[in-house]
Design a protein around this motif. Structure first.
Motif, PDB file in Angstrom:
ATOM      1  N   ILE A   1       8.253  10.572  -7.165  1.00 31.72           N
ATOM      2  CA  ILE A   1       9.294   9.607  -7.553  1.00 31.72           C
ATOM      3  C   ILE A   1       8.764   8.672  -8.639  1.00 31.72           C
ATOM      4  CG2 ILE A   1      10.600   7.594  -6.751  1.00 31.72           C
ATOM      5  CD1 ILE A   1      10.922   9.135  -4.041  1.00 31.72           C
ATOM      6  N   PHE A   2       7.555   8.170  -8.446  1.00 33.75           N
ATOM      7  CA  PHE A   2       6.983   7.256  -9.431  1.00 33.75           C
ATOM      8  C   PHE A   2       6.714   7.952 -10.759  1.00 33.75           C
ATOM      9  CE2 PHE A   2       6.739   4.070  -6.292  1.00 33.75           C
ATOM     10  CZ  PHE A   2       6.548   2.877  -6.971  1.00 33.75           C
ATOM     11  N   HIS A   3       6.175   9.159 -10.689  1.00 34.05           N
ATOM     12  CA  HIS A   3       5.892   9.891 -11.921  1.00 34.05           C
ATOM     13  C   HIS A   3       7.184  10.153 -12.704  1.00 34.05           C
ATOM     14  CE1 HIS A   3       4.006  12.610 -14.723  1.00 34.05           C
ATOM     15  NE2 HIS A   3       4.916  13.516 -14.433  1.00 34.05           N
ATOM     16  N   THR A   4       8.211  10.576 -11.999  1.00 35.33           N
ATOM     17  CA  THR A   4       9.480  10.909 -12.644  1.00 35.33           C
ATOM     18  C   THR A   4      10.241   9.670 -13.110  1.00 35.33           C
ATOM     19  OG1 THR A   4       9.663  12.879 -11.267  1.00 35.33           O
ATOM     20  CG2 THR A   4      11.678  12.107 -12.327  1.00 35.33           C
ATOM     21  N   SER A   5      10.312   8.645 -12.258  1.00 38.64           N
ATOM     22  CA  SER A   5      11.160   7.489 -12.547  1.00 38.64           C
ATOM     23  C   SER A   5      10.483   6.416 -13.395  1.00 38.64           C
ATOM     24  CB  SER A   5      11.630   6.854 -11.239  1.00 38.64           C
ATOM     25  OG  SER A   5      12.374   7.781 -10.488  1.00 38.64           O
ATOM     26  N   PHE A   6       9.170   6.235 -13.193  1.00 38.36           N
ATOM     27  CA  PHE A   6       8.479   5.128 -13.859  1.00 38.36           C
ATOM     28  C   PHE A   6       7.372   5.591 -14.797  1.00 38.36           C
ATOM     29  CE2 PHE A   6       9.786   3.537  -9.583  1.00 38.36           C
ATOM     30  CZ  PHE A   6      10.834   2.750 -10.017  1.00 38.36           C
ATOM     31  N   ASN A   7       7.138   6.892 -14.851  1.00 39.07           N
ATOM     32  CA  ASN A   7       6.072   7.449 -15.685  1.00 39.07           C
ATOM     33  C   ASN A   7       4.752   6.718 -15.445  1.00 39.07           C
ATOM     34  OD1 ASN A   7       5.107   9.338 -17.509  1.00 39.07           O
ATOM     35  ND2 ASN A   7       5.407   7.971 -19.252  1.00 39.07           N
ATOM     36  N   SER A   8       4.465   6.491 -14.168  1.00 42.79           N
ATOM     37  CA  SER A   8       3.303   5.701 -13.784  1.00 42.79           C
ATOM     38  C   SER A   8       2.868   6.089 -12.384  1.00 42.79           C
ATOM     39  CB  SER A   8       3.681   4.218 -13.817  1.00 42.79           C
ATOM     40  OG  SER A   8       2.628   3.409 -13.360  1.00 42.79           O
ATOM     41  N   SER A   9       1.622   5.793 -12.076  1.00 41.34           N
ATOM     42  CA  SER A   9       1.193   5.941 -10.691  1.00 41.34           C
ATOM     43  C   SER A   9       1.697   4.733  -9.912  1.00 41.34           C
ATOM     44  CB  SER A   9      -0.332   6.017 -10.598  1.00 41.34           C
ATOM     45  OG  SER A   9      -0.903   4.752 -10.870  1.00 41.34           O
ATOM     46  N   VAL A  10       1.706   4.836  -8.608  1.00 43.99           N
ATOM     47  CA  VAL A  10       2.155   3.730  -7.765  1.00 43.99           C
ATOM     48  C   VAL A  10       1.270   2.513  -8.005  1.00 43.99           C
ATOM     49  CG1 VAL A  10       2.580   2.967  -5.404  1.00 43.99           C
ATOM     50  CG2 VAL A  10       3.010   5.345  -6.026  1.00 43.99           C
ATOM     51  N   ALA A  11      -0.043   2.710  -7.949  1.00 45.11           N
ATOM     52  CA  ALA A  11      -0.987   1.598  -8.108  1.00 45.11           C
ATOM     53  C   ALA A  11      -0.855   0.941  -9.479  1.00 45.11           C
ATOM     54  CB  ALA A  11      -2.416   2.083  -7.885  1.00 45.11           C
ATOM     55  N   ASP A  12      -0.747   1.739 -10.530  1.00 43.72           N
ATOM     56  CA  ASP A  12      -0.604   1.173 -11.880  1.00 43.72           C
ATOM     57  C   ASP A  12       0.693   0.391 -12.021  1.00 43.72           C
ATOM     58  OD1 ASP A  12      -3.040   2.172 -12.693  1.00 43.72           O
ATOM     59  OD2 ASP A  12      -2.180   3.894 -13.767  1.00 43.72           O
ATOM     60  N   TYR A  13       1.760   0.905 -11.426  1.00 40.74           N
ATOM     61  CA  TYR A  13       3.051   0.223 -11.499  1.00 40.74           C
ATOM     62  C   TYR A  13       2.989  -1.142 -10.818  1.00 40.74           C
ATOM     63  CZ  TYR A  13       8.038  -0.666 -11.069  1.00 40.74           C
ATOM     64  OH  TYR A  13       9.277  -1.242 -11.144  1.00 40.74           O
ATOM     65  N   ILE A  14       2.439  -1.174  -9.602  1.00 39.03           N
ATOM     66  CA  ILE A  14       2.338  -2.435  -8.863  1.00 39.03           C
ATOM     67  C   ILE A  14       1.400  -3.394  -9.582  1.00 39.03           C
ATOM     68  CG2 ILE A  14       1.536  -3.481  -6.704  1.00 39.03           C
ATOM     69  CD1 ILE A  14       2.615  -0.924  -5.298  1.00 39.03           C
ATOM     70  N   ARG A  15       0.272  -2.885 -10.071  1.00 38.66           N
ATOM     71  CA  ARG A  15      -0.680  -3.722 -10.797  1.00 38.66           C
ATOM     72  C   ARG A  15      -0.030  -4.346 -12.031  1.00 38.66           C
ATOM     73  NH1 ARG A  15      -4.023  -0.034 -11.924  1.00 38.66           N
ATOM     74  NH2 ARG A  15      -5.036  -0.077  -9.897  1.00 38.66           N
ATOM     75  N   SER A  16       0.717  -3.564 -12.784  1.00 41.23           N
ATOM     76  CA  SER A  16       1.356  -4.096 -13.990  1.00 41.23           C
ATOM     77  C   SER A  16       2.396  -5.152 -13.641  1.00 41.23           C
ATOM     78  CB  SER A  16       1.975  -2.978 -14.834  1.00 41.23           C
ATOM     79  OG  SER A  16       3.093  -2.416 -14.200  1.00 41.23           O
ATOM     80  N   LYS A  17       3.119  -4.955 -12.531  1.00 38.89           N
ATOM     81  CA  LYS A  17       4.086  -5.968 -12.082  1.00 38.89           C
ATOM     82  C   LYS A  17       3.375  -7.262 -11.715  1.00 38.89           C
ATOM     83  CE  LYS A  17       8.175  -3.930 -11.981  1.00 38.89           C
ATOM     84  NZ  LYS A  17       9.380  -4.506 -12.551  1.00 38.89           N
ATOM     85  N   ARG A  18       2.262  -7.152 -11.007  1.00 38.18           N
ATOM     86  CA  ARG A  18       1.514  -8.340 -10.590  1.00 38.18           C
ATOM     87  C   ARG A  18       0.911  -9.058 -11.789  1.00 38.18           C
ATOM     88  NH1 ARG A  18      -0.881  -5.725  -5.036  1.00 38.18           N
ATOM     89  NH2 ARG A  18       0.841  -6.455  -3.735  1.00 38.18           N
TER      90      ARG A  18
ATOM     91  N   PHE B   1      10.036   3.613   3.377  1.00 33.40           N
ATOM     92  CA  PHE B   1      11.099   4.415   2.769  1.00 33.40           C
ATOM     93  C   PHE B   1      11.199   5.823   3.356  1.00 33.40           C
ATOM     94  CE2 PHE B   1      10.438   1.051  -0.304  1.00 33.40           C
ATOM     95  CZ  PHE B   1      11.741   0.675  -0.533  1.00 33.40           C
ATOM     96  N   SER B   2      10.425   6.089   4.387  1.00 31.86           N
ATOM     97  CA  SER B   2      10.455   7.391   5.072  1.00 31.86           C
ATOM     98  C   SER B   2      10.288   8.551   4.103  1.00 31.86           C
ATOM     99  CB  SER B   2      11.749   7.550   5.869  1.00 31.86           C
ATOM    100  OG  SER B   2      11.862   6.530   6.820  1.00 31.86           O
ATOM    101  N   VAL B   3       9.277   8.452   3.262  1.00 29.23           N
ATOM    102  CA  VAL B   3       8.954   9.526   2.325  1.00 29.23           C
ATOM    103  C   VAL B   3       7.484   9.886   2.499  1.00 29.23           C
ATOM    104  CG1 VAL B   3      10.703   8.899   0.607  1.00 29.23           C
ATOM    105  CG2 VAL B   3       8.408   7.929   0.428  1.00 29.23           C
ATOM    106  N   SER B   4       7.140  11.087   2.121  1.00 30.50           N
ATOM    107  CA  SER B   4       5.744  11.508   2.163  1.00 30.50           C
ATOM    108  C   SER B   4       5.008  10.917   0.971  1.00 30.50           C
ATOM    109  CB  SER B   4       5.650  13.032   2.116  1.00 30.50           C
ATOM    110  OG  SER B   4       6.039  13.504   0.832  1.00 30.50           O
ATOM    111  N   ARG B   5       3.700  10.942   1.054  1.00 33.89           N
ATOM    112  CA  ARG B   5       2.864  10.463  -0.053  1.00 33.89           C
ATOM    113  C   ARG B   5       3.166  11.265  -1.323  1.00 33.89           C
ATOM    114  NH1 ARG B   5      -2.510   8.031  -0.540  1.00 33.89           N
ATOM    115  NH2 ARG B   5      -2.326   7.501   1.654  1.00 33.89           N
ATOM    116  N   ALA B   6       3.267  12.581  -1.184  1.00 31.72           N
ATOM    117  CA  ALA B   6       3.558  13.435  -2.340  1.00 31.72           C
ATOM    118  C   ALA B   6       4.913  13.104  -2.949  1.00 31.72           C
ATOM    119  CB  ALA B   6       3.498  14.901  -1.934  1.00 31.72           C
TER     120      ALA B   6
ATOM    121  N   SER C   1       0.833  -1.198   0.000  1.00 32.43           N
ATOM    122  CA  SER C   1       0.000   0.000   0.000  1.00 32.43           C
ATOM    123  C   SER C   1       0.872   1.254   0.000  1.00 32.43           C
ATOM    124  CB  SER C   1      -0.907  -0.001   1.227  1.00 32.43           C
ATOM    125  OG  SER C   1      -0.133   0.147   2.400  1.00 32.43           O
ATOM    126  N   ILE C   2       0.251   2.350  -0.372  1.00 30.96           N
ATOM    127  CA  ILE C   2       0.952   3.631  -0.365  1.00 30.96           C
ATOM    128  C   ILE C   2       1.491   3.916   1.030  1.00 30.96           C
ATOM    129  CG2 ILE C   2       0.696   6.127  -0.702  1.00 30.96           C
ATOM    130  CD1 ILE C   2       0.440   4.479  -3.288  1.00 30.96           C
TER     131      ILE C   2
END
Length: 85
Positions: free
Chosen positions: A49-66, A39-44, A31-32
């Motif tokens: 990080i996901f937008h910049t590094s993976f060009n994806s939302s967190v949920a979409d990235y995890i879903r695609s991996k699964r 990782f001691s980071v804020s939600r924002a 989960s978020i």
């Protein structure tokens, strides 16, 4: 400019750590809230990080991996069944 570059490097390092963590723990709670705490980071910051590094939302990235993992297991299972025949 130096400060901006240092943030980019830190975010890249964090993105690589998050990617490894997700790959290693894909079957567990990702989960978020869990990722932010781990990782001691804020939600924002996590979203950025996901937008910049993976060009994806967190949920979409995890879903695609699964989905990719499930497709791989399905393919392996189909190949095993074909070998039995």
């Amino acid at each position: 400019i130096y400060h901006q570059r240092m943030l980019e490097v830190r975010n890249l390092d964090t993105a690589q750590q998050i990617e490894k963590y997700i790959n290693d723990n894909i079957a567990w709670d990702l989960s978020i809230e869990h990722l932010c705490a781990h990782f001691s980071v804020s939600r924002a910051e996590l979203y950025q990080i996901f937008h910049t590094s993976f060009n994806s939302s967190v949920a979409d990235y995890i879903r695609s991996k699964r989905i990719a993992m499930a497709e791989q297991k399905n393919l392996e299972s189909s190949e095993e069944e074909a070998e039995k025949k």
